[in-house]
Scaffold this active site. Structure first.
Site, PDB file in Angstrom:
ATOM      1  CB  ALA A  12      -0.832   0.067   1.233  1.00 26.20           C
ATOM      2  CB  VAL A  62       3.438 -10.868   0.970  1.00 24.79           C
ATOM      3  CG1 VAL A  62       2.333  -9.801   1.050  1.00 24.79           C
ATOM      4  CG2 VAL A  62       4.089 -11.178  -0.509  1.00 24.79           C
ATOM      5  CG  ASN A  88      -2.243  -3.255  -4.198  1.00 23.55           C
ATOM      6  OD1 ASN A  88      -2.386  -3.188  -5.451  1.00 23.55           O
ATOM      7  ND2 ASN A  88      -0.995  -3.048  -3.935  1.00 23.55           N
ATOM      8  CE1 TYR A 161       1.268  -9.636 -12.461  1.00 20.72           C
ATOM      9  CE2 TYR A 161       0.379  -9.342 -14.500  1.00 20.72           C
ATOM     10  CZ  TYR A 161       0.312  -9.360 -13.634  1.00 20.72           C
ATOM     11  OH  TYR A 161      -0.400  -8.214 -13.614  1.00 20.72           O
TER      12      TYR A 161
END
Length: 238
Positions: A12, A62, A88, A161
């Site tokens: 973020a 993460v 996100n 990706y």
């Protein structure tokens, strides 16, 4: 514990993640700004607070079990629950020297991309589920991409990706099935082609436009859709 809703947004500190944090803050959420980099996270929190958002920083990598566990402990200690989780944080992966051409695919690049884009989502989601379970209308939003659609096959050929987003969509559906009898509503959203450092700032949509789908899915009513894949136009084909 007060009635103010709390959202954690991963990644973020910039781009779409920052815009999601800002958008949720603007409608009254307290926002936990999840980011790895201490300085960038602190700057993002400062900017959000200057804009009137009730925000606090959460150190969060993460890809690290320890970091994610510590982040959950920080949120529990600070606010006691989560109403919204927006997964996100994501990476595109290296593309030089044919690293994402399927005929010369670098498997180390695939592993690196999956570690953040898929395993990271699972790691964070499972750590935050106990906190989400304390909310009355918990929501999980996984930021995906229509490049992961097996039907659309959009964008350049990126064989690490794009499949990472295909798998993220599949994981989203599995979470929705598992949580079907709970109050937790899980969906995936595509922000579209947004001008961020991710795209070299060469794209037609603003971060705020990209954030809109996440904010909508984060604030779905209790009878809202579950396990779907959406963008601003509606359902995205799988």
């Amino acid at each position: 514990m007060n009635d103010t809703k709390v959202a954690l947004v991963t990644g973020a500190n910039k781009g779409i993640g920052y815009a999601i944090a800002q958008g949720l803050g603007a409608i009254g959420f307290t926002v936990a700004v999840g980011a790895r980099d201490d300085a960038r996270r602190a700057k993002a929190v400062e900017r959000l607070r200057a804009a009137g958002v009730d925000a606090f920083g959460v150190a969060l990598d993460v890809t690290s079990d320890d970091s994610v566990a510590a982040a959950a402990a920080t949120i529990e200690r600070t606010v006691g629950r989560l109403d919204v989780l927006v997964n996100n944080a994501g990476i595109s992966g290296r593309i030089d020297d044919g690293a994402q051409d399927p005929t010369t695919l670098d498997l180390d690049v695939v592993r690196t991309v999956l570690e953040t884009n898929v395993f990271g989502v699972v790691r964070v989601t499972n750590a935050m589920l106990p906190l989400l379970g304390r909310a009355s209308s918990p929501r999980i939003v996984n930021m995906s991409s229509n490049m992961g659609s097996l039907t659309l096959r959009t964008g350049p050929i990126l064989a690490a990706y794009a499949p990472s987003k295909t798998m993220l969509n599949g994981i989203t559906a599995q979470y929705a099935r598992r949580l079907a009898d709970t109050d937790v509503i899980v969906n995936a959203g595509c922000p579209g082609y947004v001008a961020t450092d991710f795209t070299g700032f060469n794209a037609p949509r603003t971060p705020e436009q990209g954030a809109a789908i996440a904010i909508r899915l984060a604030t779905l009513p209790d009878d809202g859709p579950r396990g779907g894949f959406f963008d601003d136009e509606g359902v995205v084909p799988w």
